[in-house]
Design a protein around this motif. Structure first.
Motif: not given
Length: 335
Positions: A179-180, A185-194, A199-202
């Motif tokens: 959400l941040l 307005g920035l690109p986002y990388l989700f740490g699925h390995f963490i 993650g899909q919902h976020f």
């Protein structure tokens, strides 16, 4: 649009090896990733972590830039609450001056280590993550030379002056980080390995709530552990080292680095530890090239991802190289 594939390396140290060797391997992997066509190569920040050699991504990026030519280089990521945004801006502007158009400034708010390291980094004070959103604004202000007139630092420059500023990425493993990134307005990388859950919902929330900053567009990616070998049996053999390492880490057990597969296979897992291994496998994709890329494409569709960042570890560095090579070759077959 074709999915972008990139690499995140944590500079893991194998049992019996050394931090120096791990860092040499990170540089070799960056060169190979460039040759195999990966878009980015990011390095991580960990503190008081004897099994991971990368404690200062900006320093390591400077070295990687000198031994590569075209691949984008970045931090996965700088743990911004430990530092002054102005100094981080200077670091990345210097990297941008050295390697124009190749630098990404990935930042997060995780501690990157145990509490004692956080206290040491903050001169004995408690780390204040509440300022992270404001730090993002400050970092962007310094990187883009856009300090407003009413600001007490108006007229100051984060040097060196560069023609373009490195893009800021927000890294995270929770809803709040997604959400941040959307708010800024920035690109986002989700740490699925963490974090293998949510993650899909976020990612969906990120896209729905994205607020463009100067015409920016949403860009979502996820980072995931991968092990890819020519056969499933070989892949499971290599992955056994990660299974044991992650299980030990979750229990706070001391480790001398990535263990060899023969010891990992022979390890007498308790019932609880077997459940830990099964849970950790939700953060991993293990298999043959076709199986691994099929699963990555499935996950990318679930995330509606623009980018997939691959993270891997192996006791034998050649097995780690093989993982990235086989995935790259399988992707090329599908183009």
């Amino acid at each position: 649009m074709a999915i972008i594939y990139s690499v995140l390396d944590q500079s893991p140290i194998s049992e019996g090896s050394s931090p120096q060797e791990a860092l040499k391997q990170t540089a070799l992997l960056a060169q190979q990733a460039e040759e195999w066509g990966y878009r980015r190569f990011w390095v991580s920040e960990h503190h008081d972590a004897p099994t991971l050699a990368g404690s200062s991504p900006e320093v390591l990026i400077a070295h990687l830039g000198a031994v590569t030519k075209t691949i984008r280089l970045g931090s996965g990521g700088v743990m911004l609450p430990h530092y002054a945004a102005f100094k981080i801006a200077e670091n990345f502007k210097l990297l941008e001056a050295l390697y124009p158009g190749r630098i990404d400034a990935g930042v997060g708010r995780a501690p990157g280590g145990m509490p004692r390291a956080s206290y040491a980094l903050n001169e004995g004070k408690k780390r204040d993550t509440s300022q992270f959103p404001a730090q993002i604004d400050d970092l962007r202000m310094y990187l883009t030379d856009s300090i407003p007139e009413e600001h007490p630092y108006y007229g100051m420059k984060a040097t060196p002056i560069t023609e373009h500023s490195p893009p800021i990425w927000i890294l995270g493993s929770s809803e709040s980080s997604a959400l941040l990134a959307a708010e800024k307005g920035l690109p986002y990388l989700f740490g699925h390995f963490i974090n293998g859950e949510g993650g899909q919902h976020f990612a969906k929330e990120y896209r729905e709530r994205f607020m463009p900053y100067k015409k920016s567009k949403p860009h979502i990616g996820f980072a995931i552990f991968v092990v890819c070998q020519e056969t499933q049996e070989q892949a499971e053999w290599v992955a056994s080292s990660m299974d044991l390492l992650l299980s030990m880490g979750a229990q706070g057990m001391p480790s001398k680095g990535t263990p060899p597969p023969d010891r990992a296979i022979a390890y007498p897992y308790s019932r609880f530890e077997k459940l830990l291994v099964a849970e950790n496998r939700r953060r991993m994709v293990v298999g043959t090239p076709e199986e691994v890329v099929d699963r990555l494409e499935e996950l990318a569709a679930e995330y509606e991802a623009d980018e997939v960042m691959l993270v891997s570890s192996a006791y034998d560095f050649n097995a780690k190289l093989k993982t990235f090579q086989l995935i790259a070759e399988e992707m090329q077959k599908r183009e």
